[in-house]
Design an enzyme around this catalytic site. Structure first.
Site, PDB file in Angstrom:
ATOM      1  N   PRO A 129       0.621  -1.169   0.007  1.00  0.00           N
ATOM      2  CA  PRO A 129       0.095   0.012   0.005  1.00  0.00           C
ATOM      3  C   PRO A 129       0.875   1.244  -0.012  1.00  0.00           C
ATOM      4  O   PRO A 129       0.797   2.082   1.011  1.00  0.00           O
ATOM      5  CB  PRO A 129      -0.789  -0.255   1.246  1.00  0.00           C
ATOM      6  CG  PRO A 129       0.094  -0.992   2.321  1.00  0.00           C
ATOM      7  CD  PRO A 129       0.852  -1.807   1.432  1.00  0.00           C
ATOM      8  N   CYS A 130       1.592   1.464  -0.924  1.00  0.00           N
ATOM      9  CA  CYS A 130       2.360   2.849  -1.146  1.00  0.00           C
ATOM     10  C   CYS A 130       1.798   3.847  -0.918  1.00  0.00           C
ATOM     11  O   CYS A 130       2.405   5.097  -0.647  1.00  0.00           O
ATOM     12  CB  CYS A 130       3.241   2.325  -2.312  1.00  0.00           C
ATOM     13  SG  CYS A 130       2.028   2.455  -4.040  1.00  0.00           S
ATOM     14  N   HIS A 131       0.404   4.111  -1.226  1.00  0.00           N
ATOM     15  CA  HIS A 131      -0.249   5.148  -1.206  1.00  0.00           C
ATOM     16  C   HIS A 131      -0.303   5.775   0.276  1.00  0.00           C
ATOM     17  O   HIS A 131      -0.860   6.821   0.784  1.00  0.00           O
ATOM     18  CB  HIS A 131      -1.712   5.162  -1.607  1.00  0.00           C
ATOM     19  CG  HIS A 131      -2.504   3.917  -0.736  1.00  0.00           C
ATOM     20  ND1 HIS A 131      -2.562   2.616  -1.169  1.00  0.00           N
ATOM     21  CD2 HIS A 131      -3.289   3.985   0.099  1.00  0.00           C
ATOM     22  CE1 HIS A 131      -3.265   1.818  -0.628  1.00  0.00           C
ATOM     23  NE2 HIS A 131      -3.784   2.782   0.527  1.00  0.00           N
TER      24      HIS A 131
END
Length: 105
Positions: A55-57
């Site tokens: 989940p790089c966001h």
DNA sequence: CTTATGACTATGA
DNA sequence: TTCATAGCCATAA
């Protein structure tokens, strides 16, 4: 770049719970190399995305701002995802770090 | 060895 | 609060 660094970065980012965010420096620190925040960012850039379990966001700047111009989906997409997960935003368009900053257990 | 570059961070105006 | 600058590490020329 050592690919192991990427693996470690993804491994840490994967631990970020829903509705929380972490900073690059914070992740780098958890990897044992707090000065490589930039490399963490690069790892996110090359990350497989949410579908790949990363989940790089949920990874933002130390001040809560997001990465302009490199957002996956388009401008505002990252913010939309975070908001959908329950992350609070300030009127200035930054994450409410005081409330949503993730802390390792 | 010196520059240049980058999903970073801290500091100062 | 915002913007600008300097420091940071690793790699490349």
């Amino acid at each position: 770049m050592d690919e192991g660094f990427f693996e470690r970065a993804y491994n840490v980012v994967r631990q970020i719970p829903c509705g929380r965010v972490a900073t690059y420096g914070q992740i780098a620190a958890m990897m044992g190399e707090p000065r490589k925040a930039r490399y963490v960012g690069f790892a996110m850039h090359a990350s497989p995305g949410v579908a790949g379990g990363v989940p790089c966001h949920r990874v933002v700047f130390a001040d809560g701002s997001l990465a302009p111009g490199f957002a996956f989906g388009g401008p505002g997409a990252q913010r939309a995802m975070l908001e959908d997960e329950g992350v609070a935003f300030t009127p200035s368009g930054r994450v409410d770090m005081r409330r949503c900053r993730w802390e390792a257990l």
